[in-house]
Design a protein around this motif. Structure first.
Motif, mmCIF file in Angstrom:
data_model
loop_
_atom_site.group_PDB
_atom_site.id
_atom_site.type_symbol
_atom_site.label_atom_id
_atom_site.label_comp_id
_atom_site.label_asym_id
_atom_site.label_seq_id
_atom_site.Cartn_x
_atom_site.Cartn_y
_atom_site.Cartn_z
ATOM 1 N N ARG A 141 0.912 -1.104 -0.029
ATOM 2 C CA ARG A 141 0.042 -0.086 -0.095
ATOM 3 C C ARG A 141 1.005 1.013 0.089
ATOM 4 O O ARG A 141 1.952 1.170 0.469
ATOM 5 N N ASP A 200 -2.642 13.123 -7.962
ATOM 6 C CA ASP A 200 -3.345 12.268 -8.887
ATOM 7 C C ASP A 200 -2.435 11.636 -10.032
ATOM 8 O O ASP A 200 -2.481 10.322 -10.183
ATOM 9 N N GLY A 246 -0.946 8.726 -7.870
ATOM 10 C CA GLY A 246 -1.911 7.508 -7.645
ATOM 11 C C GLY A 246 -2.161 6.923 -9.203
ATOM 12 O O GLY A 246 -2.277 5.734 -8.824
ATOM 13 N N ALA A 291 -1.525 2.989 -9.439
ATOM 14 C CA ALA A 291 -2.637 1.997 -9.661
ATOM 15 C C ALA A 291 -1.988 1.029 -10.994
ATOM 16 O O ALA A 291 -2.619 -0.055 -10.993
ATOM 17 N N SER A 292 -1.171 1.609 -11.897
ATOM 18 C CA SER A 292 -0.971 0.997 -12.991
ATOM 19 C C SER A 292 0.187 -0.007 -12.516
ATOM 20 O O SER A 292 0.317 -1.085 -13.291
ATOM 21 N N GLY A 328 -0.610 -1.789 -9.843
ATOM 22 C CA GLY A 328 -1.509 -2.564 -8.953
ATOM 23 C C GLY A 328 -1.633 -2.217 -7.320
ATOM 24 O O GLY A 328 -1.658 -3.068 -6.382
ATOM 25 N N ILE A 329 -0.954 -0.992 -6.937
ATOM 26 C CA ILE A 329 -0.733 -0.489 -5.816
ATOM 27 C C ILE A 329 -1.560 0.635 -5.598
ATOM 28 O O ILE A 329 -1.884 1.610 -6.226
ATOM 29 N N LYS A 330 -2.578 0.579 -4.320
ATOM 30 C CA LYS A 330 -3.537 1.430 -4.048
ATOM 31 C C LYS A 330 -2.760 2.568 -3.127
ATOM 32 O O LYS A 330 -2.166 2.272 -2.378
ATOM 33 N N GLN A 331 -3.121 3.950 -3.409
ATOM 34 C CA GLN A 331 -2.720 4.935 -2.807
ATOM 35 C C GLN A 331 -3.760 5.500 -1.759
ATOM 36 O O GLN A 331 -4.908 5.916 -2.280
ATOM 37 N N ASP A 332 -3.325 5.675 -0.768
ATOM 38 C CA ASP A 332 -4.333 6.403 0.380
ATOM 39 C C ASP A 332 -3.811 7.702 0.813
ATOM 40 O O ASP A 332 -2.638 7.836 1.239
#
Length: 271
Positions: free
Chosen positions: A129, A149, A152, A156-157, A159-163
């Motif tokens: 994460r 953005d 992020g 996302a490309s 496969g990792i979610k940014q919080d």
């Protein structure tokens, strides 16, 4: 800004050659270190029990979130100031219609970083994460949100979610208590005799807690335990915090004063 803090292609190449942003655990080198940014008194190097190395934290909020990560037993590795591939950030900045971050006054795209890239094990499954840790007033800036953005989209490309973690949303009381608990650990100046004393005294305190009246508060019990054993005042509180680090008793993180916590809560689910 002084030239030592300015980005050049030569400096970026040198950082890559040095191994910045590479490695795991004790071998990881963050892209940005405390001496690489202008000092405002908020940067610090803090030893990580999880990573077994000093972590480079560039703000108070980063330090607070780092403390929270350190306490989380699901966390197995922390990579702070993690660099993103410039070709990817350039690609996604263009796709989003945003200007790529550059060194002011220069035609140099800087290397974008993630505040924290964290490896966790959730229900037996490894997960990565990313966390962007910001003060709330920072995100009111349009340009700051564009940078988030871009990062992020790159993550996302992969496969990792940014919080997004805001200072106003952090559990400040819990973090304050975690800091207090960690301050009880060995202090470097202690000799072998003191270390051996702590190792032997912890199980004695645990046994006394198990046999104590459940409604008795931790503060009262530790005060009595100090008197009964001839300890210096505060010794048993320190021992209790060491037991919390070991997870031998529950840490009452949400309570205003841990001294007011009933013993029965400390023993709930503890080993």
């Amino acid at each position: 800004m002084p030239s030592k803090y300015r980005w050049t292609e030569k400096k970026i190449a040198a950082y890559y050659a040095e191994g910045r942003g590479q490695g795991r655990g004790p071998d990881y080198l963050p892209w940005l270190q405390v001496h690489d940014v202008p000092s405002n008194g908020l940067s610090r190097r803090v030893f990580s029990r999880t990573c077994q190395r000093p972590c480079h934290l560039l703000s108070d909020i980063e330090h607070d979130f780092f403390v929270w990560l350190e306490w989380n037993q699901a966390v197995v590795d922390i990579r702070e100031q993690f660099p993103l591939d410039r070709e990817l950030t350039r690609t996604y900045a263009k796709a989003l219609g945003f200007r790529h971050p550059r060194e002011p006054g220069e035609e140099i795209d800087i290397v974008m970083t993630v505040d924290f890239l964290v490896d966790l094990v959730v229900d037996g499954t490894p997960v990565i994460r990313a966390f962007a840790v910001k003060e709330e007033d920072e995100i009111s800036n349009k340009r700051a949100m564009e940078k988030l953005d871009i990062a992020g989209a790159v993550l996302a490309s992969l496969g990792i979610k940014q919080d997004l973690v805001l200072d106003t949303k952090l559990p400040k009381r819990s973090i304050h208590n975690i800091k207090s608990i960690y301050q009880s650990e060995e202090r470097g100046t202690e000799d072998a005799e003191e270390t051996n004393f702590l190792a032997g005294a912890k199980p004695r305190l645990l046994r006394s807690l198990v046999s104590a009246t459940p409604k008795t508060t931790l503060g009262i019990h530790c005060e009595n335990h100090d008197l009964a054993n001839g300890y210096l005042p505060g010794t048993s509180i320190r021992l209790a915090k060491l037991l919390m680090i070991d997870r031998s008793i529950v840490a009452p993180l949400r309570i205003k004063s841990m001294l007011d916590c009933p013993i029965e809560f400390l023993l709930m689910g503890a080993t």
